[in-house]
Design a protein around this motif. Structure first.
Motif, PDB file in Angstrom:
ATOM      1  N   UNK A   1      32.515  67.030  36.972  1.00  0.00           N
ATOM      2  CA  UNK A   1      31.657  66.609  38.072  1.00  0.00           C
ATOM      3  C   UNK A   1      30.227  66.340  37.625  1.00  0.00           C
ATOM      4  N   UNK A   2      29.812  66.958  36.511  1.00  0.00           N
ATOM      5  CA  UNK A   2      28.432  66.798  36.062  1.00  0.00           C
ATOM      6  C   UNK A   2      28.279  65.764  34.949  1.00  0.00           C
ATOM      7  N   UNK A   3      29.361  65.054  34.612  1.00  0.00           N
ATOM      8  CA  UNK A   3      29.291  64.036  33.559  1.00  0.00           C
ATOM      9  C   UNK A   3      28.758  62.720  34.133  1.00  0.00           C
ATOM     10  N   UNK A   4      28.197  61.854  33.287  1.00  0.00           N
ATOM     11  CA  UNK A   4      27.733  60.547  33.769  1.00  0.00           C
ATOM     12  C   UNK A   4      28.895  59.775  34.392  1.00  0.00           C
ATOM     13  N   UNK A   5      28.619  59.128  35.504  1.00  0.00           N
ATOM     14  CA  UNK A   5      29.681  58.423  36.234  1.00  0.00           C
ATOM     15  C   UNK A   5      29.974  57.069  35.600  1.00  0.00           C
ATOM     16  N   UNK A   6      31.264  56.753  35.505  1.00  0.00           N
ATOM     17  CA  UNK A   6      31.719  55.448  35.044  1.00  0.00           C
ATOM     18  C   UNK A   6      32.650  54.890  36.112  1.00  0.00           C
ATOM     19  N   UNK A   7      32.272  53.764  36.698  1.00  0.00           N
ATOM     20  CA  UNK A   7      33.046  53.117  37.753  1.00  0.00           C
ATOM     21  C   UNK A   7      33.879  51.991  37.160  1.00  0.00           C
ATOM     22  N   UNK A   8      35.194  52.018  37.407  1.00  0.00           N
ATOM     23  CA  UNK A   8      36.100  50.988  36.935  1.00  0.00           C
ATOM     24  C   UNK A   8      36.404  50.016  38.067  1.00  0.00           C
ATOM     25  N   UNK A   9      36.218  48.725  37.807  1.00  0.00           N
ATOM     26  CA  UNK A   9      36.410  47.689  38.827  1.00  0.00           C
ATOM     27  C   UNK A   9      37.503  46.739  38.333  1.00  0.00           C
ATOM     28  N   UNK A  10      38.648  46.745  39.013  1.00  0.00           N
ATOM     29  CA  UNK A  10      39.796  45.958  38.570  1.00  0.00           C
ATOM     30  C   UNK A  10      39.699  44.495  39.011  1.00  0.00           C
ATOM     31  N   UNK A  11      40.707  43.716  38.594  1.00  0.00           N
ATOM     32  CA  UNK A  11      40.722  42.285  38.852  1.00  0.00           C
ATOM     33  C   UNK A  11      41.354  41.922  40.182  1.00  0.00           C
ATOM     34  N   UNK A  12      41.572  40.618  40.371  1.00  0.00           N
ATOM     35  CA  UNK A  12      42.078  40.096  41.640  1.00  0.00           C
ATOM     36  C   UNK A  12      43.466  40.639  41.946  1.00  0.00           C
TER      37      UNK A  12
END
Length: 296
Positions: free
Chosen positions: A23-34
């Motif tokens: 919970x305290x780690x830097x956030x990485x957001x994954x955004x998928x394709x169409x």
């Protein structure tokens, strides 16, 4: 630990999302394709990223467990980028590293341009530049973006076919063939792996219907030439030598269009995420995010 969450992104639109990692780690957001669920990010790849990040993946609207309602409430492609911001808000995240693939790479460019204050860094995979700046070839030739190589003909033919209802196994056959084409011709194709990934997507979604909402969404108003040219968001652009959708020199053009962007080649990669690319892709992403996390 996996933690699911439902996010109200817009009136009548609820998105499924999941976070994994400390919970305290830097956030990485994954955004998928169409038309791709967040489950399209393979667990094995996510596990590598979780070693240093709190990773969030989510289902776009009209995919996975999120709201399917394009017919009743049509939207432009740009709304999908605003959904990504809503996901960050829903998890209480002020700034994040963002990794986008295919259409997700275009959405990431919209975030770079429109919401730079929400990004620690960006990584863009398998996509075209949202820029009208010509590509400058190594010999100095300037090439307009519309004259760069296009999508492989076999994919265009497949995509031109009407969406039809199939039984589950026939639908899985269709999706596996799609992944075979997307994977390119430099790495061995593991049909069983692709089938299992899609079976997990179907189980997650709750049905195996195909959608085409993102292809029908209004794609106007996406040019971000000026904003990308002056951005300060640290951006990494992957080069996939076997890419059939946005083949080289599209990555090189994108790196020229985004101020300060760097290139990294993932050997053998096409427009897919087979096992062979997990380690080199994760290493490239983690090196990039580590460089731009210090002091945050």
């Amino acid at each position: 630990m996996e933690r699911e969450r439902w996010i109200d992104a817009a009136p009548g639109v609820r998105l499924w999302a999941e976070e994994r990692g400390p919970a305290d780690a830097p956030v990485l957001l994954l955004v998928m394709g169409a038309q791709a669920s967040g489950i399209g990010w393979p667990d094995e790849l996510v596990d590598l990223l979780v070693e240093r990040h709190r990773v969030i993946r989510y289902d776009h609207r009209d995919t996975g467990r999120s709201t399917w309602a394009f017919e009743e409430r049509p939207y432009p492609v740009t709304a999908l980028a605003e959904d990504a911001v809503a996901v960050l808000d829903g998890f209480g995240v002020e700034r994040a590293h963002v990794v986008g693939m295919s259409l997700g790479g275009m959405l990431t460019q919209l975030l770079i341009a429109d919401h730079p204050d929400r990004l620690l860094s960006a990584t863009v995979i398998g996509t075209n530049a949202l820029s009208t700046v010509p590509y400058t070839a190594p010999d100095g030739t300037r090439v307009p973006p519309q004259e760069l190589p296009g999508i492989a003909p076999e994919l265009l033919e497949l995509w031109s076919r009407p969406v039809v209802e199939r039984n589950l196994e026939d639908e899985l056959d269709h999706r596996v063939e799609h992944w075979r084409m997307l994977g390119g011709d430099q790495l061995p194709f593991d049909a069983a792996y692709a089938r299992e990934l899609e079976r997990r997507v179907v189980e997650h979604t709750g049905h195996h219907r195909s959608g085409d909402a993102h292809g029908r969404a209004d794609s106007s108003g996406m040019d971000r030439t000026e904003a990308l040219a002056r951005t300060e968001v640290p951006t990494l652009v992957t080069v996939a030598p076997a890419e059939p959708v946005s083949p080289p020199p599209h990555p090189q053009h994108l790196a020229q269009a985004v101020r300060g962007a760097r290139l990294v080649e993932i050997p053998g990669m096409g427009h897919a995420l087979p096992r062979e690319v997990h380690a080199p892709l994760a290493a490239a992403i983690l090196a990039h995010t580590a460089e731009h996390t210090a002091g945050v």
